[in-house]
Design an enzyme around this catalytic site. Structure first.
Site, short mmCIF file in Angstrom:
data_model
loop_
_atom_site.label_atom_id
_atom_site.label_comp_id
_atom_site.label_asym_id
_atom_site.label_seq_id
_atom_site.Cartn_x
_atom_site.Cartn_y
_atom_site.Cartn_z
N ASP A 1 -6.40 2.22 5.01
CA ASP A 1 -5.88 1.14 5.55
C ASP A 1 -7.55 0.18 6.15
O ASP A 1 -8.02 0.89 6.15
CB ASP A 1 -5.75 1.38 7.11
CG ASP A 1 -4.23 0.03 6.86
OD1 ASP A 1 -4.63 -0.39 5.93
OD2 ASP A 1 -2.82 0.57 7.07
N ASP B 1 3.24 -5.45 3.07
CA ASP B 1 3.91 -4.56 4.79
C ASP B 1 5.43 -4.74 4.05
O ASP B 1 6.32 -4.55 4.78
CB ASP B 1 3.41 -4.63 5.73
CG ASP B 1 2.02 -4.24 6.18
OD1 ASP B 1 1.86 -2.69 5.73
OD2 ASP B 1 1.72 -4.43 7.06
#
Length: 711
Positions: free
Chosen positions: A456, A524
């Site tokens: 990430d 997301d």
């Protein structure tokens, strides 16, 4: 000058009596020609870019065109490809052709300045079968002192058409790659990024250029272009006073003037493009083929379905809770369990996003058995085990920051600026590179059963200053180079390790970093309706197997709708299975089985966009297997308005008109019967492509998945 004349004479002899080839460099795929010409003044011009020409004798009729790699400071009025200042302060550059050679599909053209010892080499690699051309540039010099380069494009391409339409892909967190098409007129349109690490958060490094009219799916001349650079990029589209368009692609030079030492080679990123005379659909399919065969990590391999714990637990879990989720993953029938954020930190336990980042040791209180215990539990259940890391970032509340505050990008004499309570580690520093590589290496050494990493990157750069670098204008570039150094080391030691690239969603999505990652996380936002738009946009450039898509609790759509949307990507789940009814669990298990059974179609087949969500409250697309014997079609009714006119049947594409095809609706909820009028019937390919199927209705949030099998 004598050397130039001699080389041109040799080209003339090799080219034949008509002399056309002596002045011409041809870079070709099976469908596209890029033809460059050396003019009498010794400079290099782009004479043609378009559909492949059938007769070389016609090259002599082409216009000279515009200069291939325009420089600053001479007679051109518009945006240059390259700009530099020499040792004596002279800001001009004049590049003339020296030589070229083609080896293994790559053409390298060398140009030099006659007054200053500066060399520019243009590289073009043509992929004939996939109809893709990849371009980059190398700049070097032999002056006594360093020179400064201010612009350093990867590519400059020229067009002369009546009209130009450009589609960009911009947005924000949870609203990535929103497509906007606009006509280009006199002047400049710039699409760029200045965010550094999570560079693509607001603008993705890709565009569609349509010629002589707006972009269409099945007809018209279009170019799809993208750059392989995991940092600040810039595309400049400039229409001049004569109606010509130049497209300049490369690193964004903002805040990045580069001091180039003698003998050092500045290599630009690759600009990747494909041209189609049959609309965006063909361009997409060509680019997907190229990506799978030549660029995406394990591009021809399969992908792992998974269950992620993030939305089920967030930071609140312990070993017992995770073992329960492993049991849920086994019930679901996925290949892998993925442990997300919150598993590390002891002095500063990772109980929220405000602390612990940088301290990559298991939290003893949460995980007394450590990662090894979880890997063993997963293996016992026939599952693979994956893990989340965010190795480029650090929380101020961490042991790492206390030990190494000098490893952080931050301005001196200014207040600290936090984004998501974290700061960016300075990857221009080799010591930091060693640390970041060590995160992966230590985990893999201690726990060799780890089968997958989710990497990430949740914040862009601010407070741009490196305690390590002497020249601060190099930071944006050296950070990306440092990232690549780390990823090269990971790939060298663990070449078969699958990894997902995550950056708060689609904050990183380019074909250089995807050399190291099997897939990336588009957003997301996993709301089913929003994901249709997001996956639709990314799908123009990236094959389905590169797009991670999870079923979650976002949105209020039915489970079937959310699952059908996720099956248009690389399927995963991020949801509590124990909260499902028995019917929902049975449906989800069946969807996983269908995905695995049909992934040779959805992940490796050809994509055909049938109805765009931008054209109304519906969407449809189809994947066709390479042999052409199997297709999977997805159709969605989102929020059609009451009283809206009935939509006509949707025509399919890519089928064999002479073959017969059985239509079967799959991914049905238990006990639900298909209401699709064509279910169980056989149609000819001719009928399906000329008449079509009635895919849409007036229901809200309804989805259909059709399996189409050649008989």
């Amino acid at each position: 000058m004598k050397r130039l004349t001699f080389l041109l004479a040799l080209l003339f002899v090799a080219g034949g009596a008509n002399g056309v080839a002596a002045q011409t460099i041809r870079i070709s795929t099976d469908a596209t020609d890029l033809i460059l010409r050396v003019a009498d003044n010794g400079r290099l011009y782009q004479s043609y870019l378009g559909a492949r020409l059938q007769h070389e004798a016609d090259f002599q009729h082409l216009p000279q065109g515009r200069e291939v790699y325009l420089t600053h400071g001479m007679e051109d009025y518009f945006e240059p490809a390259v700009r530099m200042t020499h040792n004596d302060g002279n800001p001009s550059l004049m590049l003339k052709y020296v030589s070229h050679e083609t080896t293994g599909g790559t053409t390298v053209i060398t140009m030099r300045d006659g007054q200053y010892p500066v060399e520019v080499r243009l590289f073009y690699t043509a992929y004939p079968r996939e109809n893709v051309i990849v371009a980059h540039t190398e700049i070097s010099h032999r002056q006594e002192k360093p020179v400064t380069i201010y612009n350093y494009a990867s590519s400059m391409l020229h067009f002369d058409r009546a009209e130009y339409y450009m589609t960009d892909f911009t947005g924000e967190w949870a609203a990535e790659v929103q497509m906007t098409e606009q006509q280009l007129h006199f002047g400049k349109r710039v699409v760029d990024s200045k965010l550094g690490s999570r560079a693509n958060m607001q603008a993705s490094p890709m565009f569609i250029l349509a010629l002589d009219g707006p972009a269409r799916e099945t007809v018209g001349d279009v170019m799809l272009g993208t750059i392989g650079w995991t940092g600040n990029f810039r595309f400049t589209f400039e229409v001049d006073h004569l109606g010509g368009l130049r497209v300049i692609s490369g690193i964004n030079p903002y805040g990045s003037e580069y001091t180039l030492a003698a003998g050092e080679v500045f290599r630009t990123p690759e600009f990747i493009f494909t041209l189609s005379d049959s609309g965006t659909g063909k361009a997409t399919r060509d680019l997907h083929d190229w990506a799978r065969r030549h660029r995406l990590k394990d591009g021809m391999g399969t992908r792992l379905t998974l269950l992620n714990n993030w939305e089920a637990t967030y930071f609140s879990f312990d070993e017992a809770k995770l073992v329960e989720l492993l049991d849920e993953a086994r019930k679901l029938g996925v290949d892998m369990f993925l442990l997300d954020d919150g598993w590390f930190g002891n002095e500063f336990p990772r109980s929220s996003d405000r602390q612990g980042l940088g301290d990559w040791e298991e939290t003893v209180e949460k995980l007394p058995g450590g990662i090894s215990k979880l890997v063993a539990e997963a293996t016992e259940r026939g599952l693979k085990f994956g893990i989340w890391i965010e190795p480029e970032m650090v929380n101020p509340r961490s042991e790492l920051f206390e030990r190494h505050p000098e490893w952080v990008i931050a301005l001196p004499n200014r207040d600290r600026h936090l984004f998501r309570s974290q700061m960016v580690l300075d990857l221009s520093n080799p010591a930091v590179q060693d640390f970041v590589f060590g995160i992966v290496d230590t985990l893999m050494t201690r726990h060799p059963g780890i089968a997958y990493f989710k990497w990430d990157c949740n914040r862009p750069m601010t407070n741009i200053f490196s305690p390590y670098l002497e020249n601060q204008s190099h930071l944006y570039i050296e950070y990306v180079r440092g990232l690549y150094n780390v990823l090269e080391r990971v790939a060298a030691k663990y070449p078969d390790l699958p990894m997902m690239l995550c950056a708060g969603g689609g904050g990183r999505s380019d074909y250089e970093v995807l050399r190291y990652f099997t897939e990336f996380w588009p957003s997301d936002n996993t709301d089913g309706v929003e994901r249709i738009f997001i996956q639709w946009g990314f799908g123009y450039f990236f094959p389905t197997k590169a797009l991670g898509a999870h079923v979650t609790s976002w949105g209020r759509q039915p489970l079937k709708f959310r699952t059908d949307v996720a099956m248009m990507g690389k399927l995963g789940f991020d949801i509590r299975i124990d909260g499902m009814s028995e019917d929902e669990l049975e449906f989800s298990r069946g969807a996983v089985q269908n995905f695995k059974r049909l992934q040779h179609v959805t992940l490796d087949g050809d994509l055909y966009r049938l109805f765009s969500p931008y054209d109304g409250d519906h969407a449809a697309l189809m994947y066709l297997s390479k042999p052409g014997d199997k297709a999977v079609l997805f159709a969605f009714d989102m929020h059609p308005r009451a009283g809206a006119r009935a939509l006509p049947s949707v025509r399919l594409q890519g089928l064999d008109p002479a073959r017969m095809y059985l239509i079967e609706e799959i991914n049905m909820m238990p006990g639900q019967r298909s209401t699709f009028a064509g279910n169980g019937k056989v149609f000819s390919g001719d009928y399906l492509m000329r008449v079509g199927l009635p895919l849409f209705g007036r229901a809200h949030l309804r989805s259909r998945v059709l399996e189409i099998t050649a008989q």
